[in-house]
Design an enzyme around this catalytic site. Structure first.
Site, PDB file in Angstrom:
ATOM      1  N   LYS A  80       0.768  -1.198   0.135  1.00 54.56           N
ATOM      2  CA  LYS A  80       0.082  -0.031   0.095  1.00 54.56           C
ATOM      3  C   LYS A  80       1.026   1.361  -0.208  1.00 54.56           C
ATOM      4  O   LYS A  80       2.010   1.090   0.561  1.00 54.56           O
ATOM      5  CB  LYS A  80      -0.751   0.084   1.305  1.00 54.56           C
ATOM      6  CG  LYS A  80      -2.194   0.881   1.165  1.00 54.56           C
ATOM      7  CD  LYS A  80      -3.571   0.075   0.588  1.00 54.56           C
ATOM      8  CE  LYS A  80      -4.698   0.798   0.412  1.00 54.56           C
ATOM      9  NZ  LYS A  80      -5.755   0.236   0.059  1.00 54.56           N
ATOM     10  N   GLY A 182     -26.088   0.155   3.591  1.00 57.26           N
ATOM     11  CA  GLY A 182     -25.416   0.897   2.916  1.00 57.26           C
ATOM     12  C   GLY A 182     -25.456   0.583   1.164  1.00 57.26           C
ATOM     13  O   GLY A 182     -25.009  -0.420   0.984  1.00 57.26           O
ATOM     14  N   VAL A 183     -26.533   1.423   0.501  1.00 56.02           N
ATOM     15  CA  VAL A 183     -26.682   1.116  -0.863  1.00 56.02           C
ATOM     16  C   VAL A 183     -25.839   2.210  -1.687  1.00 56.02           C
ATOM     17  O   VAL A 183     -26.439   2.987  -2.590  1.00 56.02           O
ATOM     18  CB  VAL A 183     -28.076   0.652  -1.450  1.00 56.02           C
ATOM     19  CG1 VAL A 183     -28.457  -0.692  -0.797  1.00 56.02           C
ATOM     20  CG2 VAL A 183     -28.913   2.017  -0.514  1.00 56.02           C
ATOM     21  N   GLY A 184     -24.499   2.261  -1.452  1.00 53.29           N
ATOM     22  CA  GLY A 184     -23.718   3.267  -2.352  1.00 53.29           C
ATOM     23  C   GLY A 184     -23.242   2.481  -3.463  1.00 53.29           C
ATOM     24  O   GLY A 184     -24.285   1.445  -4.155  1.00 53.29           O
ATOM     25  N   VAL A 186     -21.292  -0.283  -4.304  1.00 54.58           N
ATOM     26  CA  VAL A 186     -21.261  -1.730  -4.276  1.00 54.58           C
ATOM     27  C   VAL A 186     -22.675  -2.377  -3.744  1.00 54.58           C
ATOM     28  O   VAL A 186     -23.564  -2.956  -4.299  1.00 54.58           O
ATOM     29  CB  VAL A 186     -20.340  -2.423  -3.099  1.00 54.58           C
ATOM     30  CG1 VAL A 186     -20.524  -3.909  -3.023  1.00 54.58           C
ATOM     31  CG2 VAL A 186     -18.747  -1.907  -3.447  1.00 54.58           C
ATOM     32  N   TYR A 188     -25.532  -0.855  -4.147  1.00 56.30           N
ATOM     33  CA  TYR A 188     -26.516  -0.837  -5.195  1.00 56.30           C
ATOM     34  C   TYR A 188     -26.410  -1.987  -6.120  1.00 56.30           C
ATOM     35  O   TYR A 188     -27.310  -2.463  -6.669  1.00 56.30           O
ATOM     36  CB  TYR A 188     -26.259   0.751  -5.884  1.00 56.30           C
ATOM     37  CG  TYR A 188     -27.180   0.689  -7.059  1.00 56.30           C
ATOM     38  CD1 TYR A 188     -28.629   0.942  -7.069  1.00 56.30           C
ATOM     39  CD2 TYR A 188     -26.609   0.421  -8.143  1.00 56.30           C
ATOM     40  CE1 TYR A 188     -29.171   1.035  -8.207  1.00 56.30           C
ATOM     41  CE2 TYR A 188     -27.191   0.618  -9.504  1.00 56.30           C
ATOM     42  CZ  TYR A 188     -28.755   0.682  -9.486  1.00 56.30           C
ATOM     43  OH  TYR A 188     -29.265   0.788 -10.843  1.00 56.30           O
TER      44      TYR A 188
HETATM   45  P1  NAD Z   1     -19.772   4.115  -1.140  1.00 53.24           P
HETATM   46  O1  NAD Z   1     -19.205   5.107  -0.367  1.00 53.24           O
HETATM   47  O2  NAD Z   1     -20.116   4.118  -2.451  1.00 53.24           O
HETATM   48  O3  NAD Z   1     -21.036   3.656  -0.417  1.00 53.24           O
HETATM   49  C1  NAD Z   1     -21.207   3.449   1.048  1.00 53.24           C
HETATM   50  C2  NAD Z   1     -22.827   3.901   1.439  1.00 53.24           C
HETATM   51  O4  NAD Z   1     -22.970   3.668   2.715  1.00 53.24           O
HETATM   52  C3  NAD Z   1     -22.900   5.141   0.893  1.00 53.24           C
HETATM   53  O5  NAD Z   1     -24.198   5.330   0.294  1.00 53.24           O
HETATM   54  C4  NAD Z   1     -23.414   6.057   2.415  1.00 53.24           C
HETATM   55  O6  NAD Z   1     -24.342   6.928   2.235  1.00 53.24           O
HETATM   56  C5  NAD Z   1     -23.764   4.517   3.183  1.00 53.24           C
HETATM   57  N1  NAD Z   1     -23.485   5.014   4.601  1.00 53.24           N
HETATM   58  C6  NAD Z   1     -22.758   5.739   5.442  1.00 53.24           C
HETATM   59  N2  NAD Z   1     -23.043   5.553   6.569  1.00 53.24           N
HETATM   60  C7  NAD Z   1     -24.030   4.633   6.619  1.00 53.24           C
HETATM   61  C8  NAD Z   1     -24.866   4.266   7.820  1.00 53.24           C
HETATM   62  N3  NAD Z   1     -24.679   4.717   9.118  1.00 53.24           N
HETATM   63  N4  NAD Z   1     -25.997   3.504   7.497  1.00 53.24           N
HETATM   64  C9  NAD Z   1     -26.236   2.993   6.331  1.00 53.24           C
HETATM   65  N5  NAD Z   1     -25.532   3.565   5.233  1.00 53.24           N
HETATM   66  C10 NAD Z   1     -24.576   4.284   5.468  1.00 53.24           C
HETATM   67  O7  NAD Z   1     -18.643   2.923  -0.605  1.00 53.24           O
HETATM   68  P2  NAD Z   1     -18.596   1.511  -1.703  1.00 53.24           P
HETATM   69  O8  NAD Z   1     -17.593   1.662  -2.533  1.00 53.24           O
HETATM   70  O9  NAD Z   1     -19.829   1.017  -2.260  1.00 53.24           O
HETATM   71  O10 NAD Z   1     -18.034   0.524  -0.531  1.00 53.24           O
HETATM   72  C11 NAD Z   1     -18.758   0.194   0.447  1.00 53.24           C
HETATM   73  C12 NAD Z   1     -17.969  -0.578   1.477  1.00 53.24           C
HETATM   74  O11 NAD Z   1     -17.388  -1.764   0.989  1.00 53.24           O
HETATM   75  C13 NAD Z   1     -16.891   0.032   1.921  1.00 53.24           C
HETATM   76  O12 NAD Z   1     -16.568  -0.428   3.255  1.00 53.24           O
HETATM   77  C14 NAD Z   1     -15.696  -0.248   1.233  1.00 53.24           C
HETATM   78  O13 NAD Z   1     -14.404   0.016   2.049  1.00 53.24           O
HETATM   79  C15 NAD Z   1     -16.030  -1.567   1.108  1.00 53.24           C
HETATM   80  N6  NAD Z   1     -15.378  -2.216  -0.169  1.00 53.24           N
HETATM   81  C16 NAD Z   1     -15.602  -1.460  -1.421  1.00 53.24           C
HETATM   82  C17 NAD Z   1     -15.143  -1.852  -2.630  1.00 53.24           C
HETATM   83  C18 NAD Z   1     -15.296  -1.288  -3.878  1.00 53.24           C
HETATM   84  O14 NAD Z   1     -15.087  -1.919  -5.059  1.00 53.24           O
HETATM   85  N7  NAD Z   1     -16.065  -0.102  -4.032  1.00 53.24           N
HETATM   86  C19 NAD Z   1     -14.041  -2.985  -2.635  1.00 53.24           C
HETATM   87  C20 NAD Z   1     -13.860  -3.797  -1.397  1.00 53.24           C
HETATM   88  C21 NAD Z   1     -14.422  -3.138  -0.056  1.00 53.24           C
END
Ligand code: NAD
Length: 351
Positions: A80, A182-184, A186, A188
């Site tokens: 990293k 959390g439906v951001g 991933v 979603y």
């Molecule tokens: P993102 O920021 O797009 O989505 C996260 C969602 O969680 C957002 O919509 C946010 O509003 C919501 N959120 C925040 N606090 C909350 C709460 N208290 N209650 C409910 N919802 C809440 O992030 P992402 O890229 O979708 O990643 C989600 C998780 O997966 C993170 O922990 C990230 O480290 C992990 N992750 C992501 C990836 C990737 O490919 N994006 C890969 C490995 C791990």
């Protein structure tokens, strides 16, 4: 922090530090392990309070990448980079900083392969690519792997399918109730995959629009963010924050399986023991959420989406193997995942 004590504790590895007054670049590359191949890991840009905080973060994150790559059977070690974000800079300063960072990465001769992470962007990686070949995700228009989130979501879906096989001996997910926190990005995509497979969904997010979208597109039920962990469901999929499985949330859980994308879901390793005592099957986070890494690692070999998807699909086997071995050996799944990694990397499980 005594640096060498911390390094011993984490079974580190090498640290490379650069300080370039001309561009303001202050960066650390942590190479936790090169045992299985060159280390892949993102570059984080963050306003660290001091160099100790930056060192602690890079070491912890690099170790995590060793475990994620090894559990996914990737021929890569864990590394990293962190860049200390300057107080004040403009876009040109940023460009200069990432150019210097590219030279720094190149000086490591391919032991470290960088990519985007928190705080860095595709255009930063484009600048890095002008100075080194050891960078991934730099130009989505030139056949790079692009947004990792759909792959991460697909991997989580495959992990959920493995958990359903283990828990209920089921080959399909039809009618299972999944609660997604959390439906951001991933969450979603995961909701979409699970809806297609006939799951009932309950979703929560602090962003109302994100929930509205899932209600409209997938017929999901809405829960308040404060209630989602307690929803009576078959599977809880944490896809928002770390440390959601903790002393407060454990007594509220009302699910049989926990399988989601969030990193570091257990506040402490002992919470894995408690999940086991409560008869909840936990798919270890770094095993089930590795789809994004598997996808970007494919880019290193010449990107091919079909191959990346096939390799991501194998998360099913990884998760099933962990659940079965945990059951056989009567130990928590988080511990079994660590053992599998350590047997691959060090030839034996560490204490
Ligand atoms: P993102 O920021 O797009 O989505 C996260 C969602 O969680 C957002 O919509 C946010 O509003 C919501 N959120 C925040 N606090 C909350 C709460 N208290 N209650 C409910 N919802 C809440 O992030 P992402 O890229 O979708 O990643 C989600 C998780 O997966 C993170 O922990 C990230 O480290 C992990 N992750 C992501 C990836 C990737 O490919 N994006 C890969 C490995 C791990």
């Amino acid at each position: 922090m005594d640096l060498f004590d911390a390094a011993d504790d984490l079974h580190f590895g090498d640290l490379h530090i650069t300080n370039d007054p001309e561009t303001g670049l202050q960066a650390i590359v942590g190479l936790h392990s090169l045992e299985l191949g060159p280390a892949i890991g993102g570059c984080r840009l963050y306003r660290y309070s001091d160099s100790d905080a930056a060192l602690r973060d890079v070491m912890r994150l690099a170790r995590g990448m060793t475990y994620k790559a090894a559990i996914s059977n990737l021929p890569h070690g864990g590394g990293k980079a962190v860049i200390v974000e300057p107080e004040d800079y403009d876009e040109e300063d940023r460009r200069q900083m990432f150019a210097k960072f590219g030279q720094f990465v190149d000086s490591l001769g391919g032991d470290y392969i960088t990519c985007e992470d928190v705080g860095t962007r595709v255009d930063d990686m484009n600048v890095v690519h002008n100075h080194t070949d050891h960078v991934l995700g730099y130009d989505p228009d030139a056949g790079s792997s692009g947004d990792p989130s759909p792959f991460t979501a697909y991997g989580v879906r495959r992990g959920i399918e493995a958990a359903a096989k283990f828990r209920w001996d089921r080959d399909d997910l039809e009618g299972l109730h999944v609660a997604i926190q959390g439906v951001g990005s991933v969450g979603y995509y995961l909701a979409g995959e699970l809806h297609e497979l006939g799951c009932e969904l309950t979703v929560a997010d602090v962003d109302d629009d994100a929930v509205d979208t899932c209600v409209a597109e997938f017929g999901a039920r809405r829960a308040e963010p404060g209630d989602i962990l307690a929803v009576d469901c078959d599977i809880l999929a944490p896809c928002a924050l770390g440390a959601v499985i903790n002393d407060n949330s454990l007594p509220q859980l009302n699910c049989e399986v926990i399988a989601g994308a969030a990193n570091n879901q257990l506040a402490e390793a002992r919470h894995g023991v408690e999940l086991r005592e409560r008869n909840i099957d936990y798919a270890p986070d770094y095993a089930i959420n590795a789809g994004g890494l598997i996808n970007v690692a494919q880019e290193y070999r010449g990107y091919d989406e079909q191959t990346a998807r096939k390799k991501t699909s194998a998360i099913y086997d990884t998760v099933l193997q962990i659940l079965q071995r945990a059951s056989r050996e009567s130990v928590p799944t988080n511990l079994v995942a660590n053992r599998i990694v350590e047997e691959r990397v060090y030839g034996q499980a560490l204490a």
